[in-house]
Design a protein around this motif. Structure first.
Motif, mmCIF file in Angstrom:
data_model
loop_
_atom_site.group_PDB
_atom_site.id
_atom_site.type_symbol
_atom_site.label_atom_id
_atom_site.label_comp_id
_atom_site.label_asym_id
_atom_site.label_seq_id
_atom_site.Cartn_x
_atom_site.Cartn_y
_atom_site.Cartn_z
ATOM 1 N N ALA A 27 -17.045 0.322 -32.437
ATOM 2 C CA ALA A 27 -17.534 0.084 -31.081
ATOM 3 C C ALA A 27 -18.891 -0.600 -31.134
ATOM 4 C CB ALA A 27 -17.629 1.402 -30.316
ATOM 5 N N GLU A 28 -19.068 -1.641 -30.300
ATOM 6 C CA GLU A 28 -20.331 -2.378 -30.276
ATOM 7 C C GLU A 28 -20.985 -2.362 -28.904
ATOM 8 O OE1 GLU A 28 -19.803 -6.281 -31.932
ATOM 9 O OE2 GLU A 28 -19.739 -5.454 -33.968
ATOM 10 N N ALA A 29 -20.207 -2.179 -27.863
ATOM 11 C CA ALA A 29 -20.782 -2.118 -26.511
ATOM 12 C C ALA A 29 -19.747 -1.488 -25.582
ATOM 13 C CB ALA A 29 -21.175 -3.510 -26.011
ATOM 14 N N GLY A 30 -20.246 -0.831 -24.543
ATOM 15 C CA GLY A 30 -19.349 -0.257 -23.549
ATOM 16 C C GLY A 30 -18.537 0.901 -24.100
ATOM 17 N N ARG A 31 -17.301 0.997 -23.679
ATOM 18 C CA ARG A 31 -16.423 2.102 -24.063
ATOM 19 C C ARG A 31 -15.044 1.566 -24.414
ATOM 20 N NH1 ARG A 31 -12.873 2.964 -19.929
ATOM 21 N NH2 ARG A 31 -13.465 2.201 -17.854
ATOM 22 N N TRP A 32 -14.213 2.467 -24.944
ATOM 23 C CA TRP A 32 -12.840 2.131 -25.292
ATOM 24 C C TRP A 32 -11.956 2.358 -24.078
ATOM 25 C CZ3 TRP A 32 -10.250 -0.787 -28.298
ATOM 26 C CH2 TRP A 32 -8.906 -0.566 -28.575
ATOM 27 N N LEU A 33 -10.702 1.921 -24.187
ATOM 28 C CA LEU A 33 -9.745 2.076 -23.087
ATOM 29 C C LEU A 33 -9.486 3.544 -22.789
ATOM 30 C CD1 LEU A 33 -7.125 -0.629 -24.190
ATOM 31 C CD2 LEU A 33 -8.884 -0.864 -22.423
ATOM 32 N N ASP A 34 -9.361 3.865 -21.521
ATOM 33 C CA ASP A 34 -9.033 5.226 -21.081
ATOM 34 C C ASP A 34 -7.554 5.246 -20.688
ATOM 35 O OD1 ASP A 34 -8.886 7.765 -20.116
ATOM 36 O OD2 ASP A 34 -10.189 7.432 -18.374
ATOM 37 N N PHE A 35 -6.771 5.991 -21.470
ATOM 38 C CA PHE A 35 -5.325 6.022 -21.227
ATOM 39 C C PHE A 35 -4.914 7.159 -20.296
ATOM 40 C CE2 PHE A 35 -5.802 3.607 -25.106
ATOM 41 C CZ PHE A 35 -4.903 2.577 -24.938
ATOM 42 N N GLY A 36 -5.863 7.867 -19.728
ATOM 43 C CA GLY A 36 -5.556 8.913 -18.762
ATOM 44 C C GLY A 36 -5.496 8.349 -17.354
ATOM 45 N N GLY A 37 -4.745 8.968 -16.505
ATOM 46 C CA GLY A 37 -4.648 8.538 -15.116
ATOM 47 C C GLY A 37 -3.671 7.402 -14.906
ATOM 48 N N ASP A 38 -3.565 6.985 -13.665
ATOM 49 C CA ASP A 38 -2.639 5.914 -13.309
ATOM 50 C C ASP A 38 -3.207 4.566 -13.709
ATOM 51 O OD1 ASP A 38 -0.903 7.748 -12.174
ATOM 52 O OD2 ASP A 38 -1.911 7.664 -10.220
ATOM 53 N N PRO A 39 -2.318 3.605 -14.001
ATOM 54 C CA PRO A 39 -2.791 2.266 -14.370
ATOM 55 C C PRO A 39 -3.436 1.557 -13.186
ATOM 56 C CG PRO A 39 -0.399 2.297 -14.161
ATOM 57 C CD PRO A 39 -0.846 3.726 -14.072
ATOM 58 N N SER A 40 -4.438 0.761 -13.459
ATOM 59 C CA SER A 40 -5.153 0.032 -12.422
ATOM 60 C C SER A 40 -4.535 -1.341 -12.217
ATOM 61 C CB SER A 40 -6.625 -0.107 -12.814
ATOM 62 O OG SER A 40 -7.299 -0.961 -11.923
ATOM 63 N N LEU A 41 -4.644 -1.856 -10.983
ATOM 64 C CA LEU A 41 -4.175 -3.205 -10.705
ATOM 65 C C LEU A 41 -5.152 -4.255 -11.230
ATOM 66 C CD1 LEU A 41 -2.752 -2.799 -7.094
ATOM 67 C CD2 LEU A 41 -1.479 -3.038 -9.222
ATOM 68 N N ALA A 76 -0.972 -1.073 -21.891
ATOM 69 C CA ALA A 76 0.302 -1.766 -21.702
ATOM 70 C C ALA A 76 0.836 -1.585 -20.290
ATOM 71 C CB ALA A 76 1.319 -1.260 -22.723
ATOM 72 N N ASP A 77 0.617 -0.399 -19.704
ATOM 73 C CA ASP A 77 1.138 -0.194 -18.341
ATOM 74 C C ASP A 77 0.352 -1.017 -17.318
ATOM 75 O OD1 ASP A 77 -1.144 1.277 -18.662
ATOM 76 O OD2 ASP A 77 -0.263 3.209 -18.105
ATOM 77 N N GLU A 78 -0.943 -1.253 -17.560
ATOM 78 C CA GLU A 78 -1.692 -2.138 -16.667
ATOM 79 C C GLU A 78 -1.239 -3.575 -16.827
ATOM 80 O OE1 GLU A 78 -5.890 0.381 -16.338
ATOM 81 O OE2 GLU A 78 -5.870 -1.604 -17.264
ATOM 82 N N TRP A 81 1.525 -6.775 -13.964
ATOM 83 C CA TRP A 81 1.542 -8.207 -13.702
ATOM 84 C C TRP A 81 2.603 -8.942 -14.512
ATOM 85 C CZ3 TRP A 81 -1.619 -9.545 -9.802
ATOM 86 C CH2 TRP A 81 -2.644 -8.635 -9.490
ATOM 87 N N LEU A 82 3.066 -8.307 -15.565
ATOM 88 C CA LEU A 82 4.029 -8.965 -16.442
ATOM 89 C C LEU A 82 5.259 -8.086 -16.560
ATOM 90 C CD1 LEU A 82 4.484 -11.371 -18.417
ATOM 91 C CD2 LEU A 82 3.627 -9.879 -20.216
ATOM 92 N N PRO A 83 6.426 -8.543 -16.137
ATOM 93 C CA PRO A 83 7.642 -7.731 -16.296
ATOM 94 C C PRO A 83 7.881 -7.406 -17.763
ATOM 95 C CG PRO A 83 8.035 -9.614 -14.854
ATOM 96 C CD PRO A 83 6.682 -9.811 -15.463
ATOM 97 N N ALA A 84 8.499 -6.259 -18.017
ATOM 98 C CA ALA A 84 8.725 -5.818 -19.392
ATOM 99 C C ALA A 84 9.511 -6.849 -20.193
ATOM 100 C CB ALA A 84 9.460 -4.481 -19.404
ATOM 101 N N THR A 85 10.448 -7.541 -19.566
ATOM 102 C CA THR A 85 11.241 -8.530 -20.287
ATOM 103 C C THR A 85 10.414 -9.748 -20.665
ATOM 104 O OG1 THR A 85 11.928 -9.424 -18.144
ATOM 105 C CG2 THR A 85 13.403 -7.832 -19.210
ATOM 106 N N GLY A 86 9.248 -9.894 -20.032
ATOM 107 C CA GLY A 86 8.400 -11.034 -20.361
ATOM 108 C C GLY A 86 7.801 -10.947 -21.734
ATOM 109 N N PHE A 87 7.746 -9.756 -22.289
ATOM 110 C CA PHE A 87 7.171 -9.602 -23.619
ATOM 111 C C PHE A 87 8.085 -10.159 -24.705
ATOM 112 C CE2 PHE A 87 4.684 -6.028 -21.772
ATOM 113 C CZ PHE A 87 3.442 -6.497 -22.114
ATOM 114 N N ALA A 88 9.368 -10.197 -24.446
ATOM 115 C CA ALA A 88 10.316 -10.476 -25.524
ATOM 116 C C ALA A 88 10.113 -11.847 -26.155
ATOM 117 C CB ALA A 88 11.750 -10.359 -24.986
ATOM 118 N N GLY A 89 9.757 -12.825 -25.336
ATOM 119 C CA GLY A 89 9.620 -14.167 -25.896
ATOM 120 C C GLY A 89 8.199 -14.547 -26.231
ATOM 121 N N ALA A 90 7.238 -13.635 -26.069
ATOM 122 C CA ALA A 90 5.840 -13.985 -26.285
ATOM 123 C C ALA A 90 5.541 -14.146 -27.770
ATOM 124 C CB ALA A 90 4.941 -12.911 -25.678
#
Length: 435
Positions: free
Chosen positions: A170-184, A237-239, A243-252
């Motif tokens: 860690a160099e600045a700020g904080r890490w991702l918080d995986f608790g709670g509902d995903p944000s838009l 990943a849930d956030e 914006w990205l449908p799950a099937t959109g990952f397959a061809g990335a």
């Protein structure tokens, strides 16, 4: 045994008295030996620090030793089934990659293709490639689009905390918080290269993701060092799925999902494999590997250590030669003393032990001085260069280097004092009569 211990004690006492009586010669002997012992300490400490630094870099890129990584094949069901299976298993983390552009819409990014910013504009373009130590990557550039204020980066969606497997700094700020509902508004943790690009270029806070239905407004929550030269951002990943449908990952970029797990979580892996196979995912294309970083770098580190230890041994031999010369000269001056001791019944073994005890004490004192200088020098180097060299930041003096210094001092004392000790033990009693 008691008689032997008494002689050993006598040798140490008389040897210590001899050192006190000849302080200048003792000091000269220590100087000649100091550089050799310090060289051994430096080589051992440098090898241990280099070992830790190399392991740390490999852990950042590949993962910790013993962890298991599984590459799941691209398929329209890979992401949704994996996320559903791991929802109740935070001990297993899945990561999926895609690309994103932050900045003005409808323009070619400054670093088209997500190349490091120092290489931006240097040969990139349609059909071009960017290459680093890990391989070559196609540089994408949209046709009929003007250049603008936007940056492209790799976007990594995570189902949980990946740091137990890849220990990011860690160099600045904080890490991702995986608790709670995903944000838009997706929260992003940038790596060093991405943070450097966003600090260098002023871009609008608008993010376009490959295959996304609309643009999003990201939030920068932290910065980490992940060992990657490419600009990268980490997001829940849930956030990302907002914006990205799950099937959109397959061809990335031809990547499905990457699993990170320990050996105690293989039952979750088996369950996930069975569910994916049931959905028609070609699991024969999956790839499983166990990280073994120490084996990867062990041979080259050992070779490097032996080479430098050989060089340090040559310096140490010069110190041994110095002790040997001083010891022989001292014995030559003390012939009458040793002959008198022999005349009053002192055993030859004790005479040799007195001389050897002096050189051993000198070796130990020199080793203590060399180790002390090494500890202070490493602490000073950490304070002076720690901001520029991460391997020196909060570094601790390796105990292996201290042990190596003590052993080197003892060996030098024995080698430098053995010949003078033998000469002292062979002085005949008749010498006192000629005196």
């Amino acid at each position: 045994m008691r008689r032997l211990s008494g002689r050993f004690r006598s040798a140490l006492v008389i040897g210590g008295q001899g050192i006190r009586a000849r302080k200048l010669r003792t000091f000269l002997s220590m100087i000649s030996l100091f550089l050799g012992v310090l060289a051994v300490v430096t080589v051992q400490a440098g090898a241990e620090i280099a070992n830790r630094a190399l392991l740390s870099d490999i852990e950042l890129n590949r993962g910790k030793d013993g962890s298991i990584q599984v590459s799941l094949p691209p398929h329209e069901q890979t992401v949704p089934v994996t996320m559903d299976t791991l929802r109740e298993h935070p001990e297993v983390v899945a990561a999926t990659n895609t690309s994103a552009i932050i900045g003005e819409p409808g323009v070619v990014p400054i670093n088209a293709g997500g190349v490091p910013f120092d290489y931006a504009g240097q040969g990139g373009g349609p059909g071009g490639y960017y290459c680093d130590s890990r391989g070559c990557y196609p540089v994408r550039a949209e046709e009929n689009q003007p250049p603008g204020q936007a940056v492209e980066l790799q976007l990594v969606g995570l189902t949980g905390d990946i740091r137990p497997f890849r220990p990011f700094h860690a160099e600045a700020g904080r890490w991702l918080d995986f608790g709670g509902d995903p944000s838009l508004s997706p929260g992003l943790v940038l790596n060093r290269e991405a943070a450097k690009g966003l600090a260098r270029y002023r871009v609008p806070a608008e993010m376009r993701i490959d295959g996304a239905t609309a643009n999003s407004t990201p939030r920068i929550v932290g910065v980490v060092h992940d060992g990657s030269p490419q600009p990268t951002a980490y997001v829940r990943a849930d956030e990302l799925l907002n914006w990205l449908p799950a099937t959109g990952f397959a061809g990335a970029r031809g990547i499905g999902m990457q699993l990170y797990l320990s050996s105690s979580a293989t039952d979750v892996e088996q369950t996930l494999n069975a569910r994916l196979a049931a959905q028609g995912v070609p699991m024969e294309q999956s790839y499983r590997s166990v990280v073994d970083s120490k084996e990867q770098i062990g041979a080259q580190l050992t070779l490097m250590r032996w080479i430098f230890l050989g060089m340090a041994a040559l310096v140490l031999l010069i110190g041994v030669a110095g002790i040997l010369n001083v010891g022989l000269a001292t014995v030559g001056e003390r012939i009458e003393e040793f002959a008198l001791r022999r005349a009053v019944g002192t055993p030859r073994l004790l005479l040799g032990g007195i001389v050897l005890a002096e050189t051993l004490i000198i070796g130990l004192l020199t080793a203590a001085a060399a180790v002390g200088v090494g500890v202070v020098g490493l602490e000073f180097a950490g304070q002076l260069f720690g901001d520029r060299e991460p391997m020196l930041r909060d570094v601790q003096f390796p105990w292996q280097a201290g042990v190596a210094g003590v052993i080197a001092g003892l060996v030098a004392g024995v080698l430098g004092g053995l010949l003078p000790a033998i000469r002292a033990a062979r002085i005949p009693i008749a010498t006192v009569m000629r005196a």
